[in-house]
Design an enzyme around this catalytic site. Structure first.
Site, mmCIF file in Angstrom:
data_model
loop_
_atom_site.group_PDB
_atom_site.id
_atom_site.type_symbol
_atom_site.label_atom_id
_atom_site.label_comp_id
_atom_site.label_asym_id
_atom_site.label_seq_id
_atom_site.Cartn_x
_atom_site.Cartn_y
_atom_site.Cartn_z
ATOM 1 N N ARG A 174 -8.704 -4.338 -2.589
ATOM 2 C CA ARG A 174 -7.299 -4.014 -2.671
ATOM 3 C C ARG A 174 -6.766 -3.625 -3.867
ATOM 4 O O ARG A 174 -7.427 -3.703 -4.815
ATOM 5 C CB ARG A 174 -6.604 -5.430 -2.235
ATOM 6 C CG ARG A 174 -7.043 -6.023 -1.012
ATOM 7 C CD ARG A 174 -6.313 -7.441 -0.692
ATOM 8 N NE ARG A 174 -6.697 -7.730 0.322
ATOM 9 C CZ ARG A 174 -6.121 -9.128 0.981
ATOM 10 N NH1 ARG A 174 -5.498 -9.819 0.221
ATOM 11 N NH2 ARG A 174 -6.549 -9.395 1.995
ATOM 12 N N HIS A 175 -5.755 -2.865 -4.008
ATOM 13 C CA HIS A 175 -5.147 -2.303 -5.286
ATOM 14 C C HIS A 175 -4.824 -3.342 -6.294
ATOM 15 O O HIS A 175 -4.308 -4.538 -5.691
ATOM 16 C CB HIS A 175 -3.873 -1.378 -4.885
ATOM 17 C CG HIS A 175 -4.303 -0.237 -4.050
ATOM 18 N ND1 HIS A 175 -4.842 0.721 -4.642
ATOM 19 C CD2 HIS A 175 -3.777 0.213 -3.058
ATOM 20 C CE1 HIS A 175 -5.086 1.894 -3.827
ATOM 21 N NE2 HIS A 175 -4.366 1.153 -2.654
#
Length: 617
Positions: A250-251
């Site tokens: 995920r970012h």
């Protein structure tokens, strides 16, 4: 920092088992909490003290953050009868627990620990013989699960398949084996498959990108470019589908890098490389600059409209609501970067590079000096970014603020998320037309909308594409000397890496300009461009120079990148790309679903490649 009258003890499972006789009141028989979700562990806090305890927590990935209240533990009712409370704690990162006495909020102790998924832990607080000394003991009741095991299994499965495929292709090249297979099958299709691009690389074709017009003259195609684009696209599809719900797919919540933060800039970079090769080829074919500029504008408009009206987070909920229509986005960012960089290249590009002298003293810098007007324009844009970022006054926020707001910076700038970048987007686009759930909500608990593809960051995306354009110029000017191409790629990688080290001071949060995907900060661009040059060297050397690898299977989605990207977004929630899982809190099931969905797009792109179907706009 530990309170001077506190002793903290960490007991392993074996020590805890030996101590059960001494702690007859301790219930170490907790089973795994049925309410635990993914990336959570069960923590039981037992309090022997005569006062209520406030339990707060802070993630170690949260820079200068306020503690968040986890809950209250009641005081012990009598000796041997401690008060207790159960809590679910995050296992993604190491956390610090702070325990304060309830009435006067005096800190009693701090415990720093990395809990593991579905583990069962107990934290004991008791007075020692000296009532002024408190003992905090963290005990592991039951071992956690190894949530990373599915990734390891998937890795070995894909490595095994790759080895089997490579060995199979080598074996099929032997005449005896080829003849045996043909006698068994008796079809021409088998012969075609044996000689297909899956087994042996081809370098013929056209140098182009899916969003660029086809060049007029044929040129030797660099498969490494399509492979690089395909690698970026496949990882992008995988992380967009969820990446097995692992935090590193995920970012990043704010500063720093995860796997998900790598791929979009690489896609922008390789788009710039393709622009240089495609425009040069079309100019050599006799196309006029004015006609090419019209095509660039039209294709940019198409990309932008597709991004706004098709790749939209709300379109599945019914008719688009223009009141809350998100204007920025990935394709919109690509459209802007393509428009600016392609226009600049049309102004300075040379159609016939073979007539340029290479004997002058300045010839080693030919790929830069010839295009100095474009460099000046990009540098001026970067000066604009720096001035707006660090000098633009933002109401109720520090000038030059680059933080996430929320609980970061000790809660002093709650509504200042993104500083000037967030302020410009809210003023120009409106709060309802930008991204409502930024990644900073995860750790920093921000409440302000913030768009990672906003207006100010688009300046640095142009810089990223322009650095990719520079890679294309190197390939054009030194196309017959692979050693010159490789050496220049490595020099650019080293230079950009040095710039990143200076800007960040080799730290995640303390540098002058931290690496930040949400802001598309200058150091983020230089760092990812450094990685891109180095990765392109490896791919170029193994595919186009040594021909050790055909680029499969990444080559095929790289040839149909727009179709794969739009398709995976539109059909994300439909079978067979997604289905109802037996256990939605299992990393393994999410990983299987996301890998199969991503692999299916690779298969689709291969089928389209075999049918010679390409979507170009």
């Amino acid at each position: 920092m530990i309170h001077p009258l506190v002793r903290i003890t960490f007991l392993p499972t074996s020590a805890r088992r030996q101590d059960t006789g001494k702690r007859k009141y301790a219930d170490f028989g907790h089973s795994k909490h049925v309410g635990l979700k993914m990336d959570e562990a069960l923590l039981t806090v037992s309090n022997e003290l005569e006062t209520e305890i406030l339990v707060s927590w802070r993630s170690e990935r949260c820079y200068q953050c306020l503690y968040q209240l986890l809950g209250v533990v009641p005081a012990g009712s009598s000796p041997g009868q401690p008060g207790s409370a159960d809590f679910s704690v995050s296992t993604q990162h190491e956390i610090t627990l702070q325990l304060n006495s309830a009435p006067e909020a005096q800190e009693i102790c701090k415990v720093q620990f990395h809990f593991r998924e579905h583990g069962n832990y107990s934290l004991w607080m008791k007075n020692l013989n000296n009532v002024s000394l408190t003992n905090c003991s963290l005990v592991t009741n039951s071992d956690p699960v190894n949530s990373n095991m599915p990734i390891l299994v998937a890795f070995f499965v894909f490595v095994g398949l790759a080895l089997i495929f490579a060995v199979g292709c080598r074996v099929l090249r032997f005449g005896v084996v080829r003849g045996f297979v043909l006698r068994i099958s008796g079809t021409m299709e088998t012969e075609r498959l044996i000689n297909s691009e899956l087994g042996s690389p081809r370098t013929d074709g056209l140098v182009t990108d899916n969003i660029l017009p086809s060049p007029a003259n044929a040129n030797r195609r660099l498969r490494s470019l399509d492979t690089f684009r395909g690698i970026s696209l496949v990882i992008m599809v995988f992380v967009n589908y969820g990446g097995g719900r692992y935090w590193f797919f995920r970012h990043s919540s704010w500063n720093g890098l995860t796997v998900a933060d790598l791929v979009f800039p690489w896609f922008v970079f390789i788009m710039g490389t393709s622009i240089a090769l495609s425009i040069n080829s079309m100019l050599r074919g006799g196309a006029s600059r004015s006609s090419l500029l019209k095509k660039v504008i039209w294709r940019s408009a198409q990309l932008f409209l597709i991004g706004v009206f098709i790749i939209n987070p709300n379109y599945c909920l019914g008719p688009l609501s223009f009141d809350k229509l998100r204007i920025p986005g990935v394709l919109q960012r690509l459209a802007w970067s393509y428009l600016v960089v392609a226009s600049l290249d049309l102004l300075v590009a040379r159609g016939h590079l073979d007539i340029l002298t290479t004997d002058a003293w300045w010839s080693p810098g030919l790929d830069i000096i010839l295009y100095w007007p474009a460099w000046v324009c990009v540098l001026l844009m970067e000066i604009v970014w720096l001035c707006l970022t660090f000098l633009l006054p933002v109401p109720d926020c520090p000038t030059g603020y680059l933080g996430p707001g929320g609980i970061g910076d000790m809660g002093l700038h709650t509504n200042c998320t993104g500083g000037a970048a967030g302020y410009i987007d809210r003023r120009l686009l409106g709060e309802q037309h930008i991204y409502q759930s930024p990644s900073s909500k995860v750790i920093y608990a921000t409440k302000m909308p913030f768009d990672p593809e906003g207006v100010l960051g688009s300046i640095n995306s142009v810089l990223m594409a322009f650095l990719g354009l520079q890679a294309g110029k190197i390939l054009l000017h030194y196309r017959d000397v692979p050693t010159s191409v490789i050496s220049r790629f490595l020099i650019w990688g080293l230079l950009l890496g040095a710039v990143s080290a200076v800007l960040t001071e080799c730290s995640t949060d303390k540098g002058f300009i931290p690496v930040n995907k949400n802001l598309w900060s200058l150091s983020y661009v230089t760092t990812l461009a450094c990685f891109a040059f180095v990765l392109l060297v490896l791919i170029y050397y193994t595919i186009d120079v040594k021909k050790w690898w055909s680029g499969a299977p990444f080559y095929y989605p790289g040839m149909n990148s727009i179709l794969v990207y739009v398709g995976h977004e539109v059909f994300e929630d439909y079978f067979p790309f997604r289905w109802r899982m037996a256990n939605s809190q299992s990393h393994a099931e999410h990983l299987i679903q996301n890998i199969l969905a991503t692999s299916l797009w690779v298969v689709i792109s291969y089928i389209l490649y075999r049918k010679r179907i390409f979507w170009k706009i």
